[in-house]
Scaffold this active site. Structure first.
Site, PDB file in Angstrom:
ATOM      1  N   HIS A 164       0.278  -0.965  -0.177  1.00  2.97           N
ATOM      2  CA  HIS A 164       0.042  -0.114   0.259  1.00  2.97           C
ATOM      3  C   HIS A 164       0.784   1.336   0.343  1.00  2.97           C
ATOM      4  CE1 HIS A 164      -3.202  -2.612   3.273  1.00  2.97           C
ATOM      5  NE2 HIS A 164      -3.214  -2.964   1.678  1.00  2.97           N
ATOM      6  N   TYR A 179      -9.673   7.581   2.889  1.00  2.00           N
ATOM      7  CA  TYR A 179      -9.217   5.653   3.252  1.00  2.00           C
ATOM      8  C   TYR A 179      -7.892   5.835   2.635  1.00  2.00           C
ATOM      9  CZ  TYR A 179      -8.288   0.905   3.280  1.00  2.00           C
ATOM     10  OH  TYR A 179      -7.769   0.274   3.564  1.00  2.00           O
ATOM     11  N   ASP A 228      -8.572   0.847  -3.852  1.00  2.00           N
ATOM     12  CA  ASP A 228      -8.992   0.658  -2.910  1.00  2.00           C
ATOM     13  C   ASP A 228     -10.655   1.234  -3.082  1.00  2.00           C
ATOM     14  OD1 ASP A 228     -11.264  -0.657  -1.067  1.00  2.00           O
ATOM     15  OD2 ASP A 228      -9.190  -1.010   0.316  1.00  2.00           O
ATOM     16  N   HIS A 243     -13.257   0.717  -0.647  1.00  2.00           N
ATOM     17  CA  HIS A 243     -13.477   0.722   0.180  1.00  2.00           C
ATOM     18  C   HIS A 243     -15.428   1.299   0.443  1.00  2.00           C
ATOM     19  CE1 HIS A 243     -11.696  -0.117   4.348  1.00  2.00           C
ATOM     20  NE2 HIS A 243     -10.993  -0.779   3.405  1.00  2.00           N
ATOM     21  N   GLU A 283     -10.919  -2.198  -6.322  1.00  2.00           N
ATOM     22  CA  GLU A 283     -11.555  -3.292  -4.768  1.00  2.00           C
ATOM     23  C   GLU A 283     -12.284  -2.762  -4.306  1.00  2.00           C
ATOM     24  OE1 GLU A 283      -7.896  -3.676  -2.936  1.00  2.00           O
ATOM     25  OE2 GLU A 283      -9.455  -4.269  -0.415  1.00  2.00           O
ATOM     26  N   GLU A 341     -13.739  -8.877   0.992  1.00  2.00           N
ATOM     27  CA  GLU A 341     -13.334  -8.562   2.134  1.00  2.00           C
ATOM     28  C   GLU A 341     -13.807  -8.885   4.085  1.00  2.00           C
ATOM     29  OE1 GLU A 341     -10.562  -5.410   1.489  1.00  2.00           O
ATOM     30  OE2 GLU A 341     -11.095  -4.363   3.673  1.00  2.00           O
ATOM     31  N   ARG A 353     -11.147 -11.765  -3.349  1.00  2.00           N
ATOM     32  CA  ARG A 353      -9.913 -11.039  -2.162  1.00  2.00           C
ATOM     33  C   ARG A 353     -11.169 -11.991  -0.190  1.00  2.00           C
ATOM     34  NH1 ARG A 353      -7.140  -8.135  -1.820  1.00  2.00           N
ATOM     35  NH2 ARG A 353      -8.609  -6.320   0.508  1.00  2.00           N
ATOM     36  N   ASP A 387      -4.292  -6.294  10.322  1.00  2.00           N
ATOM     37  CA  ASP A 387      -5.267  -6.907  11.147  1.00  2.00           C
ATOM     38  C   ASP A 387      -5.668  -8.425  11.219  1.00  2.00           C
ATOM     39  OD1 ASP A 387      -6.699  -6.106   8.779  1.00  2.00           O
ATOM     40  OD2 ASP A 387      -8.412  -5.272   9.392  1.00  2.00           O
ATOM     41  N   GLU A 440      -1.952  -9.543  -0.999  1.00  2.00           N
ATOM     42  CA  GLU A 440      -1.624  -8.123   0.465  1.00  2.00           C
ATOM     43  C   GLU A 440      -0.833  -7.991   0.908  1.00  2.00           C
ATOM     44  OE1 GLU A 440      -5.782  -6.851   2.138  1.00  2.00           O
ATOM     45  OE2 GLU A 440      -4.656  -4.926   0.988  1.00  2.00           O
TER      46      GLU A 440
END
Ligand code: MG
Length: 422
Positions: free
Chosen positions: A143, A179, A226, A228, A252, A278, A299, A332, A355
């Site tokens: 990232h 984000y 992403d 999000h 994403e 996710e 993912r 996480d 990732e």
């Protein structure tokens, strides 16, 4: 056999191959990077034979700990650890109302720990237990996110110099909803909520980021982004079309799970590959994403769909639908969960990308064997099981707390003050 930590209600439904039995099950929370990680330790009556599984749902981690300790342990203690599928089905179906992030992360902790035990008993890494390698290593993406376009691209150049071939780019915006990049401190007093996040600003700013990226980084590096979950289906199509000239590896999470049934129309209206999943909290939901034709890369956060076993089935489904995998794994996910991802990566013909997260030194101390990334590549351990251990004394030096991570989404509001999808 040592005494069980909880009164067992487990039934061993058939004759087991030998006398190995599960004697203790408990969840352990630790936060070596400040974010709560939860792992489940499953112990047996064989001295030194235990397994570790990832159960990390960092926003609601205390509930996962309780789910394991108060509800699942009694169903598992006393069982033969090789009956993984049956133990999972018992843990899942006895709830009657199954699935969801808390329940599935708790199941995942048990599931991965049982695979760890199976590998240790066989003397094999889990990736060999499930069929063996299809590739030498997994390519990863990292990232890059800065407050400005230049800051984002400075960071991306640093990663490319370190060997990464795939970089996710995010750029800051005014408002606390920004984000993947630092927010720009530009409160807009004309707005009802001056610290709001404006989707129109996002839809204009993001193509500028990628135009600048291709100018500065060239055509070879694979670029990812992403959204999000913050867009409507039409906004998603607009964004995807505006990014077409920059040849993204994937785009994403354009839509929140509430709108996943509309992903096929987004996918039909632009050739930019869509990566989704996710936020799936059931394996069946993730399977329907594949079967319904709304995704190019699946993912999932594999602990959120119940662990390694359901993810293995999902990877097989993806293989036969021409969908690739890109398992979720930022900070996480515990190092045990990261190792489970990599076992899937190196064994599945459907692998797309992994990732990346570069764990800090404290995490390596708490979890000896934590995988490292070299030149953008990640490889599994060759030790039996996951090849990851847990130093409980070191873990105790980093106690998990309720943190900002539990509530960060509360600040993600629109200019009118309404809370956004996180
Ligand atoms: Mg994401």
């Amino acid at each position: 056999m040592t005494a069980p930590s909880v009164p067992s209600v487990a039934v061993q439904p058939w004759a087991a191959r030998d006398d190995v039995r599960i004697t203790r099950v408990r969840a352990i929370a630790t936060a070596p990077e400040g974010t709560a990680l939860v792992v489940v330790k499953v112990e047996t009556n064989i001295d030194g034979l235990y397994g570790l599984g990832c159960a990390t749902f960092t926003q609601r981690w205390r509930s996962v700990v309780s789910y394991v300790d108060d509800h699942l342990a009694r169903l598992v203690v006393g069982r033969y650890p090789g009956d993984i599928e049956d133990i999972l089905r018992v843990c899942r179906l006895t709830a009657y109302w199954r699935d969801g992030g808390v329940a599935n992360n708790a199941l995942s902790g048990i599931d991965m720990a049982l695979w760890d035990i199976a590998g240790k008993r066989a003397g094999m890494p889990v990736h060999e237990l499930v069929g063996g390698r299809a590739r030498a290593a997994a390519d990863t993406y990292i990232h890059a996110g800065g407050a400005s376009i230049d800051a984002t691209l400075d960071e991306a150049e640093g990663y490319i110099a370190q060997g990464w071939r795939h970089v996710r780019l995010q750029v800051g915006q005014p408002g606390t909803g920004s984000y993947g990049a630092p927010a720009i401190d530009e409160p807009t007093d004309a707005w009802a909520y001056p610290d709001g996040w404006d989707v129109e600003d996002y839809l204009r700013r993001t193509p500028r980021l990628f135009a600048a990226a291709r100018d500065r980084l060239g055509g070879d590096v694979r670029l990812l982004h992403d959204s999000h979950s913050r867009l409507t289906p039409k906004q998603a199509v607009l964004l995807a079309r505006s990014l077409e000239p920059y040849r993204l590896f994937f785009l994403e999470d354009v839509l929140a799970p509430e709108f996943w049934h509309r992903l096929p129309e987004v996918r039909r209206d632009s050739p930019v590959p869509l990566a989704v999943g996710e936020l799936a909290t059931s394996a069946a939901t993730a399977g329907r994403l594949i079967a319904d034709g709304g995704v190019d890369l699946i993912r999932c956060h594999i602990s959120a769909i119940g662990g390694f076993t359901p993810a293995l089935k999902l990877a097989a489904l993806a293989e036969h639908f021409g969908v690739r995998t890109a398992w979720h794994a930022p900070g996480d996910t515990s190092p045990v969960g990261a190792a489970a991802n990599v076992a899937l990566d190196v064994t599945s013909p459907a692998f797309g990308i992994q990732e990346a997260h570069v764990y800090n030194d404290a995490t390596h101390e708490v979890f000896p064997g934590t995988l490292v990334i070299e030149n953008g590549w990640i490889r599994p351990n060759e030790a039996p099981g996951w090849g990851i251990d847990l130093d409980e004394k070191a873990a105790a030096r980093h106690p998990a707390e309720l943190s900002g991570h539990d509530i960060w989404a509360a600040a993600n509001r629109s200019p009118d003050g309404g809370v956004n999808f996180p």
